[in-house]
Design an enzyme around this catalytic site. Structure first.
Site, PDB file in Angstrom:
ATOM      1  N   ALA A  11       0.805  -1.226   0.000  1.00 24.59           N
ATOM      2  CA  ALA A  11       0.000   0.000   0.000  1.00 24.59           C
ATOM      3  C   ALA A  11       0.836   1.273   0.000  1.00 24.59           C
ATOM      4  O   ALA A  11       0.323   2.358  -0.260  1.00 24.59           O
ATOM      5  CB  ALA A  11      -0.937   0.005   1.207  1.00 24.59           C
ATOM      6  N   ARG A  16      10.678   7.253  -1.395  1.00 25.04           N
ATOM      7  CA  ARG A  16      12.109   7.301  -1.694  1.00 25.04           C
ATOM      8  C   ARG A  16      12.427   6.946  -3.146  1.00 25.04           C
ATOM      9  O   ARG A  16      13.531   7.171  -3.625  1.00 25.04           O
ATOM     10  CB  ARG A  16      12.872   6.377  -0.718  1.00 25.04           C
ATOM     11  CG  ARG A  16      12.896   6.894   0.702  1.00 25.04           C
ATOM     12  CD  ARG A  16      13.299   5.829   1.718  1.00 25.04           C
ATOM     13  NE  ARG A  16      12.203   4.932   2.069  1.00 25.04           N
ATOM     14  CZ  ARG A  16      12.291   3.943   2.963  1.00 25.04           C
ATOM     15  NH1 ARG A  16      13.436   3.719   3.583  1.00 25.04           N
ATOM     16  NH2 ARG A  16      11.251   3.176   3.228  1.00 25.04           N
ATOM     17  N   LYS A  23       5.586   2.164  -5.948  1.00 23.20           N
ATOM     18  CA  LYS A  23       6.827   1.409  -5.756  1.00 23.20           C
ATOM     19  C   LYS A  23       6.727  -0.051  -6.176  1.00 23.20           C
ATOM     20  O   LYS A  23       7.571  -0.527  -6.928  1.00 23.20           O
ATOM     21  CB  LYS A  23       7.278   1.509  -4.294  1.00 23.20           C
ATOM     22  CG  LYS A  23       8.490   0.633  -4.013  1.00 23.20           C
ATOM     23  CD  LYS A  23       9.246   1.030  -2.783  1.00 23.20           C
ATOM     24  CE  LYS A  23       8.623   0.481  -1.538  1.00 23.20           C
ATOM     25  NZ  LYS A  23       9.505   0.743  -0.379  1.00 23.20           N
ATOM     26  N   THR A  79       3.145  -0.661   8.788  1.00 24.46           N
ATOM     27  CA  THR A  79       3.013  -2.045   8.320  1.00 24.46           C
ATOM     28  C   THR A  79       2.067  -2.862   9.212  1.00 24.46           C
ATOM     29  O   THR A  79       1.372  -3.757   8.723  1.00 24.46           O
ATOM     30  CB  THR A  79       4.389  -2.728   8.248  1.00 24.46           C
ATOM     31  OG1 THR A  79       5.098  -2.479   9.481  1.00 24.46           O
ATOM     32  CG2 THR A  79       5.231  -2.180   7.105  1.00 24.46           C
ATOM     33  N   GLY A 140      15.232  -2.976  10.068  1.00 26.93           N
ATOM     34  CA  GLY A 140      14.948  -3.256  11.468  1.00 26.93           C
ATOM     35  C   GLY A 140      15.983  -4.258  11.982  1.00 26.93           C
ATOM     36  O   GLY A 140      16.388  -5.163  11.250  1.00 26.93           O
ATOM     37  N   ASN A 228      13.897   0.321  -1.619  1.00 24.90           N
ATOM     38  CA  ASN A 228      13.298   1.585  -1.186  1.00 24.90           C
ATOM     39  C   ASN A 228      13.649   2.737  -2.116  1.00 24.90           C
ATOM     40  O   ASN A 228      12.961   3.745  -2.126  1.00 24.90           O
ATOM     41  CB  ASN A 228      13.739   1.922   0.238  1.00 24.90           C
ATOM     42  CG  ASN A 228      13.234   0.887   1.229  1.00 24.90           C
ATOM     43  OD1 ASN A 228      12.134   0.365   1.078  1.00 24.90           O
ATOM     44  ND2 ASN A 228      14.048   0.563   2.215  1.00 24.90           N
ATOM     45  N   TYR A 366      12.388  -1.732 -47.502  1.00 30.24           N
ATOM     46  CA  TYR A 366      11.250  -1.690 -46.590  1.00 30.24           C
ATOM     47  C   TYR A 366      10.158  -2.576 -47.154  1.00 30.24           C
ATOM     48  O   TYR A 366       9.659  -2.341 -48.256  1.00 30.24           O
ATOM     49  CB  TYR A 366      10.716  -0.255 -46.418  1.00 30.24           C
ATOM     50  CG  TYR A 366       9.423  -0.274 -45.639  1.00 30.24           C
ATOM     51  CD1 TYR A 366       9.413  -0.680 -44.296  1.00 30.24           C
ATOM     52  CD2 TYR A 366       8.200   0.051 -46.242  1.00 30.24           C
ATOM     53  CE1 TYR A 366       8.222  -0.755 -43.589  1.00 30.24           C
ATOM     54  CE2 TYR A 366       7.012  -0.024 -45.531  1.00 30.24           C
ATOM     55  CZ  TYR A 366       7.029  -0.424 -44.201  1.00 30.24           C
ATOM     56  OH  TYR A 366       5.858  -0.511 -43.502  1.00 30.24           O
ATOM     57  N   ASN A 377      13.720 -13.138 -54.623  1.00 25.34           N
ATOM     58  CA  ASN A 377      14.854 -12.263 -54.364  1.00 25.34           C
ATOM     59  C   ASN A 377      14.373 -10.819 -54.422  1.00 25.34           C
ATOM     60  O   ASN A 377      13.878 -10.365 -55.452  1.00 25.34           O
ATOM     61  CB  ASN A 377      15.951 -12.503 -55.397  1.00 25.34           C
ATOM     62  CG  ASN A 377      17.205 -11.758 -55.007  1.00 25.34           C
ATOM     63  OD1 ASN A 377      17.953 -12.191 -54.139  1.00 25.34           O
ATOM     64  ND2 ASN A 377      17.405 -10.599 -55.596  1.00 25.34           N
TER      65      ASN A 377
HETATM   66  C1  UD1 Z   1      10.286  -2.674   6.908  1.00 26.67           C
HETATM   67  C2  UD1 Z   1      10.369  -3.142   8.361  1.00 26.67           C
HETATM   68  C3  UD1 Z   1      11.838  -3.342   8.726  1.00 26.67           C
HETATM   69  C4  UD1 Z   1      12.485  -4.315   7.762  1.00 26.67           C
HETATM   70  C5  UD1 Z   1      12.286  -3.871   6.306  1.00 26.67           C
HETATM   71  C6  UD1 Z   1      12.723  -4.978   5.369  1.00 26.67           C
HETATM   72  C7  UD1 Z   1       8.492  -2.136   9.524  1.00 26.67           C
HETATM   73  C8  UD1 Z   1       8.054  -1.060  10.463  1.00 26.67           C
HETATM   74  N1  UD1 Z   1       9.787  -2.169   9.227  1.00 26.67           N
HETATM   75  O1  UD1 Z   1      10.905  -1.396   6.841  1.00 26.67           O
HETATM   76  O2  UD1 Z   1      11.935  -3.854  10.048  1.00 26.67           O
HETATM   77  O3  UD1 Z   1      13.859  -4.420   8.048  1.00 26.67           O
HETATM   78  O4  UD1 Z   1      10.892  -3.619   6.039  1.00 26.67           O
HETATM   79  O5  UD1 Z   1      12.693  -4.567   4.023  1.00 26.67           O
HETATM   80  O6  UD1 Z   1       7.685  -2.953   9.118  1.00 26.67           O
HETATM   81  N2  UD1 Z   1       3.344  -0.662   3.598  1.00 26.67           N
HETATM   82  C9  UD1 Z   1       1.970  -0.673   3.568  1.00 26.67           C
HETATM   83  N3  UD1 Z   1       1.289   0.185   4.375  1.00 26.67           N
HETATM   84  C10 UD1 Z   1       1.900   1.036   5.222  1.00 26.67           C
HETATM   85  C11 UD1 Z   1       3.313   1.040   5.258  1.00 26.67           C
HETATM   86  C12 UD1 Z   1       4.008   0.171   4.428  1.00 26.67           C
HETATM   87  O7  UD1 Z   1       1.362  -1.443   2.826  1.00 26.67           O
HETATM   88  O8  UD1 Z   1       1.199   1.759   5.930  1.00 26.67           O
HETATM   89  C13 UD1 Z   1       4.072  -1.584   2.707  1.00 26.67           C
HETATM   90  C14 UD1 Z   1       4.964  -0.879   1.693  1.00 26.67           C
HETATM   91  O9  UD1 Z   1       4.256  -0.682   0.485  1.00 26.67           O
HETATM   92  C15 UD1 Z   1       6.114  -1.858   1.528  1.00 26.67           C
HETATM   93  C16 UD1 Z   1       6.156  -2.627   2.846  1.00 26.67           C
HETATM   94  O10 UD1 Z   1       4.932  -2.367   3.488  1.00 26.67           O
HETATM   95  O11 UD1 Z   1       5.891  -2.760   0.465  1.00 26.67           O
HETATM   96  C17 UD1 Z   1       7.316  -2.196   3.735  1.00 26.67           C
HETATM   97  O12 UD1 Z   1       7.203  -0.805   4.008  1.00 26.67           O
HETATM   98  P1  UD1 Z   1       8.467   0.147   4.005  1.00 26.67           P
HETATM   99  O13 UD1 Z   1       8.002   1.501   4.314  1.00 26.67           O
HETATM  100  O14 UD1 Z   1       9.272  -0.071   2.802  1.00 26.67           O
HETATM  101  O15 UD1 Z   1       9.231  -0.431   5.294  1.00 26.67           O
HETATM  102  P2  UD1 Z   1      10.788  -0.352   5.604  1.00 26.67           P
HETATM  103  O16 UD1 Z   1      11.089   0.996   6.138  1.00 26.67           O
HETATM  104  O17 UD1 Z   1      11.572  -0.848   4.482  1.00 26.67           O
HETATM  105 CA    CA Z   2      11.099  -1.441   2.435  1.00 27.54          CA
END
Ligand code: UD1
Ligand code: CA
Length: 459
Positions: A11, A16, A23, A79, A140, A228, A366, A377
């Site tokens: 979502a 970035r 993305k 997430t 993380g 990202n 062409y 030919n």
């Molecule tokens: C996340 C993890 C981090 C891990 C990393 C691995 C969390 C808080 N952190 O960080 O621990 O090391 O992934 O790649 O989970 N998304 C949603 N809705 C939201 C927020 C995000 O659907 O409200 C989706 C994004 O589209 C993406 C995924 O969740 O596909 C991860 O979100 P992102 O913001 O990229 O998390 P990271 O900061 O990479």
């Molecule tokens: Ca990510």
């Protein structure tokens, strides 16, 4: 076997990436990254897959179609909040739920399967897929206690100096007991650096409830790359490219310079094919035994027959037979069919054209909307004049015909079997079989003209 479910997080906007394209739809080797996630989940025989969509929801749904169910996350609050959106669909289910981020396209089916196995064998409530990163920046971190048990995950932005030193990262993929997951999510707060509801907080919550939490560390750190930004996207492209190229090389394809060869995942390439540097093979292209592609050639959704040679050329949506020679510098445009043993030589463009077996257009032509029989030919510089500014018309050249150099064939027109067209002709009417057609101004030689001209009186 326990029931298996999947939740894919897709979502986020992907700020970035600095892109108008959402993305998870950014392609890695020609396939949207979230599609790679689905591809790798497929063999797990999941009972249900739910994708959380938000930014670009309609486009993501259109791209994935009926491969998944969808839930909208109206506001991207993190997430943990994202996974919570799947509650309505999954809350009554018993079994294991795998949660995967839509931006980690390189994790393979084998790794997912190993994660499930570990989780089920341990009888855990939660199992995190972790990896030992060379550079854990941005990920993380997995925090363990003195007994080496997983205690919690701390996000990079929330980590203190000691925690930042931890190299074991959360890959963003987890297996959960489905019931335990949704009950723990209710307790997640957004009291952290980003003001978000973090899914990883579920780990600490479950531990607090004396539930079993484990980690499964994969050796394949390369797979766990989270995309990202565009720098990571290029890294993923490189890793994926290498993976595909190595698969083909193990199957008996020679790739002269794998760093400079781009083969998308749907291509089928038979053994003893040689691929020279600078080749790009896209879509569901099929290349049969002993063909030679490149250098510097691009094939898009083509079928290429046995022993065919394609050099410095571009071909798309076309079928090319056995032992054909294409190029250098030829352009085969969509809906063309090139018969066995035919030749489409340098600076020849063909479009929606059938070239029969053994027919040759060796230089500078062409051929558009043309139906060329066998053993024809087509002389240098021949043009099928297929367009009057409004409509396109067909040119038919029957078997064994011989078209002299620099001819214009003004369509619609038919050149009969075995006939000759004299060089420099502009053909506007059908040529019967076996005829010689000459359609050019007759030559006149004015004897002694030059000397007379030079000596002319000037007054
Ligand atoms: C996340 C993890 C981090 C891990 C990393 C691995 C969390 C808080 N952190 O960080 O621990 O090391 O992934 O790649 O989970 N998304 C949603 N809705 C939201 C927020 C995000 O659907 O409200 C989706 C994004 O589209 C993406 C995924 O969740 O596909 C991860 O979100 P992102 O913001 O990229 O998390 P990271 O900061 O990479
Ligand atoms: Ca990510």
């Amino acid at each position: 076997m326990t029931n298996r479910y999947a939740v894919i997080l897709a979502a986020g906007q992907g700020t970035r990436m600095k892109s108008k394209l959402y993305k998870v739809l950014h392609p890695v080797m020609g396939r949207p990254m979230v599609q790679h996630v689905i591809d790798q989940l497929k063999p797990l025989q999941l009972d249900e897959t739910v994708t959380i969509v938000g930014f670009g929801a309609e486009t993501v749904k259109e791209t994935l179609g009926n491969q998944s169910k969808y839930v909208i996350q109206e506001e991207q609050l993190g997430t943990g909040h994202a996974v919570q959106q799947a509650e309505e669909l999954l809350k009554n289910k018993e079994g294991t739920t795998i949660v995967v981020c839509g931006d980690t396209p390189l994790i393979t089916n084998e790794t997912f399967e190993a994660l499930f196995k570990h989780h089920e064998k341990e009888g855990a409530s939660a199992t995190i897929l972790t990896a030992q990163a060379d550079d854990p920046t941005g990920y993380g971190r997995v925090i363990r206690n003195e007994e080496n048990e997983v205690e919690r995950i701390v996000e990079h932005k929330d980590a203190n100096e000691t925690e930042l030193q931890v190299a074991e990262i959360n890959t963003g993929t987890y297996c959960f007991d489905n019931q335990a997951l949704f009950s723990a999510l209710k307790e997640v707060s957004n009291d952290n650096a980003q003001g978000e509801y973090y899914l990883p907080d579920v780990i600490e919550i479950l531990r607090g409830k004396q539930e079993k939490v484990t980690a499964f560390m994969t050796e394949n750190i390369e797979e766990t790359l989270g995309i990202n930004d565009r720098v990571a996207l290029a890294k993923a492209e490189k890793i994926f490219k290498k993976r595909i190229n190595e698969r083909h090389m193990r199957n008996g394809v020679s790739i002269i310079d794998p760093d400079n060869t781009y083969i998308q995942s749907e291509a089928t390439i038979e053994s003893d094919v040689v691929i020279h540097p600078g080749s790009i093979i896209k879509g569901a292209t099929i290349i049969k035994e002993n063909a030679e592609i490149g250098p510097n050639s691009e094939l898009v959704n083509c079928e290429v027959g046995e022993g065919t040679i394609i050099k410095h050329s571009v071909a798309s949506e076309s079928k090319i037979g056995d032992r054909v020679q294409i190029g250098p510098f030829a352009h085969i445009r969509p809906e063309s069919v090139v018969g066995h043993g035919a030749k489409v030589g340098n600076f020849v463009e063909i479009k929606k054209t059938v070239m029969g077996e053994g027919s040759k257009a060796s230089h500078l032509s062409y051929l558009g909307d043309a139906n060329v029989g066998s053993n024809v030919n087509v002389g240098c510089g021949t043009i099928t004049v297929n367009y009057d500014g409004t409509n396109k018309y067909l040119t038919t050249i029957e078997d064994d015909a011989f078209i002299g150099c620099n001819s214009n064939l003004i369509a619609p027109v038919t050149i009969g079997k075995g006939s000759y067209v004299a060089a420099g002709s502009t053909i506007t009417e059908d040529v019967p079989s076996d005829a010689l057609s000459v359609a050019r101004a007759r030559q006149t030689n004015k004897e002694g003209y030059v000397t007379k001209f030079k000596n002319r009186k000037r007054d």
